[in-house]
Write an enzyme that holds these catalytic residues in place. Structure first.
Site, PDB file in Angstrom:
ATOM      1  NE  ARG A   1      34.259-100.386 -89.027  1.00 27.92           N
ATOM      2  CZ  ARG A   1      34.820-101.695 -88.882  1.00 27.92           C
ATOM      3  NH1 ARG A   1      35.486-102.251 -89.750  1.00 27.92           N
ATOM      4  NH2 ARG A   1      34.437-102.430 -88.038  1.00 27.92           N
TER       5      ARG A   1
ATOM      6  CE  LYS B   1      36.463 -95.150 -59.998  1.00 27.54           C
ATOM      7  NZ  LYS B   1      37.002 -93.790 -59.990  1.00 27.54           N
TER       8      LYS B   1
ATOM      9  NE  ARG C   1      29.583 -95.818 -82.019  1.00 27.53           N
ATOM     10  CZ  ARG C   1      30.150 -96.463 -82.899  1.00 27.53           C
ATOM     11  NH1 ARG C   1      30.486 -97.757 -82.924  1.00 27.53           N
ATOM     12  NH2 ARG C   1      30.131 -96.180 -84.321  1.00 27.53           N
TER      13      ARG C   1
HETATM   14  N1   CP Z   1      30.754 -98.441 -89.072  1.00 28.75           N
HETATM   15  C1   CP Z   1      31.088 -98.028 -87.773  1.00 28.75           C
HETATM   16  O1   CP Z   1      30.440 -97.336 -87.085  1.00 28.75           O
HETATM   17  O2   CP Z   1      32.115 -99.319 -87.432  1.00 28.75           O
HETATM   18  P1   CP Z   1      32.567 -98.987 -85.700  1.00 28.75           P
HETATM   19  O3   CP Z   1      31.501 -99.646 -85.172  1.00 28.75           O
HETATM   20  O4   CP Z   1      34.020 -99.992 -85.943  1.00 28.75           O
HETATM   21  O5   CP Z   1      33.035 -97.737 -85.416  1.00 28.75           O
END
Ligand code: CP
Length: 313
Positions: free
Chosen positions: A63, A91, A113
């Site tokens: 998402r 690496k 992320r």
């Molecule tokens: N809600 C959410 O962060 O979903 P994903 O891990 O698919 O990005």
């Protein structure tokens, strides 16, 4: 642009703790306009033409990564997505060097992320592009909190005064942490429900009521946000078994009857069906889980436009 002095132009988005209620309101109002764009036929806007965005994901995502990518593209930006498995991260390249490499290519924003708490904050100090935190360990997931608020407001017409119950593994949940800051700032009444072992040990959330009984928590609830049980982070054995979790804290139709008739069901996804939520609840009329996904694109368009462009066009 909003006709007031509130602006998040040039601001990195690390967590909801750093956002005022006025800034949250600005994002929600901007997302409302972009939702109309998404629903219309022509989704290509010129707002971010000439801007470059890199999605840098060290953890899996469906998402968040896809919606940030689409949000940037719908606004006319050039967007590139990098995952750890297909980059020089495998690496052994460090986070700092990876960020500096991306910066050197002239990007304007990095959507990131990472498994470590504090990674997004570290990035804001390491490089100049705007950093948007797409989830850092158990710390924060600000765009998820904003899309949760947006979904609630779209369904209920307001936020202030609503009772929201967040159920599950609060301890490991960046969604819960971001939700609680965002929701309390918008005047919502927040409750947590879960096994004692799933609640933060050093409880630092003002204005939140904690319940070890789900039945007690969801009485008269307006919104239930069902968290995913993060099986990948459960080495500590926080509950006896998945069967036991489903029996005590699983959200099913029978339990829904304790909440208000029009209770709204949220889940950030992905779902463990039959564990934290039943299929019947996922697909029932009260569920806004599918709406959350579309609203996620509108919120991410708003965040990119407001931070990179000041919402000027
Ligand atoms: N809600 C959410 O962060 O979903 P994903 O891990 O698919 O990005």
């Amino acid at each position: 642009m909003e006709k007031n002095s509130v602006s998040i132009s040039g601001k990195s988005v690390v967590g909801m703790k750093d956002f005022s209620s006025d800034e949250i309101r600005l994002v929600l109002n901007t997302a409302r306009k972009f939702k109309q764009v998404i629903r219309g036929g022509e989704k290509k806007l010129p707002n971010l033409r000439g801007k470059a965005i890199v999605n840098l994901f060290y953890e899996p995502s469906t998402r968040t990564r896809t919606s940030f990518e689409l949000a940037g593209k719908y606004l006319g930006a050039d967007v590139v997505s990098i995952t750890s498995g297909t980059s020089s991260i495998v690496k052994g390249e460090s986070l700092r060097d990876t960020l500096r490499t991306i910066e050197a290519m002239g990007v304007d924003a990095i959507v990131m992320r990472h498994k470590s708490e504090g990674a997004a904050d570290f990035a804001t100090k390491a490089v100049k592009p705007i950093i948007i935190n797409a989830g850092d360990g158990a710390h924060a997931h600000p765009s998820q909190a904003l899309l949760d608020l947006f979904t609630i407001e779209q369904a209920k017409g307001r936020l202030a005064g609503l009772k929201v119950v967040i159920v599950g593994d609060i301890l490991h949940s960046r969604v819960a942490r971001s939700d609680v800051y965002a929701m309390t700032k918008m005047g919502m009444e927040v409750h947590f429900a879960g096994f004692k072992t799933m609640l933060p040990r050093f409880f630092d959330f003002d204005g939140v009521t904690v319940h070890e009984s789900l039945e007690e928590a969801i009485k008269n609830a307006d919104v239930i946000n069902v968290l995913r049980i993060q099986l990948e982070r459960q080495q500590a054995g926080l509950f006896p078994s998945t069967r036991e979790y489903a029996r005590v804290f699983g959200i099913n139709e029978e339990r829904l009857r304790l909440a208000k008739d029009d209770v709204l069901i949220l889940h950030p996804g992905p779902q463990n069906k039959g564990l934290e939520i039943s299929s019947e609840v996922t697909y029932c009329a009260n569920s806004a889980i599918h709406d959350q996904v579309q609203n996620g694109v509108a919120i991410r368009m708003a965040l990119l436009d407001l931070t990179l462009n000041g919402g000027a066009k």
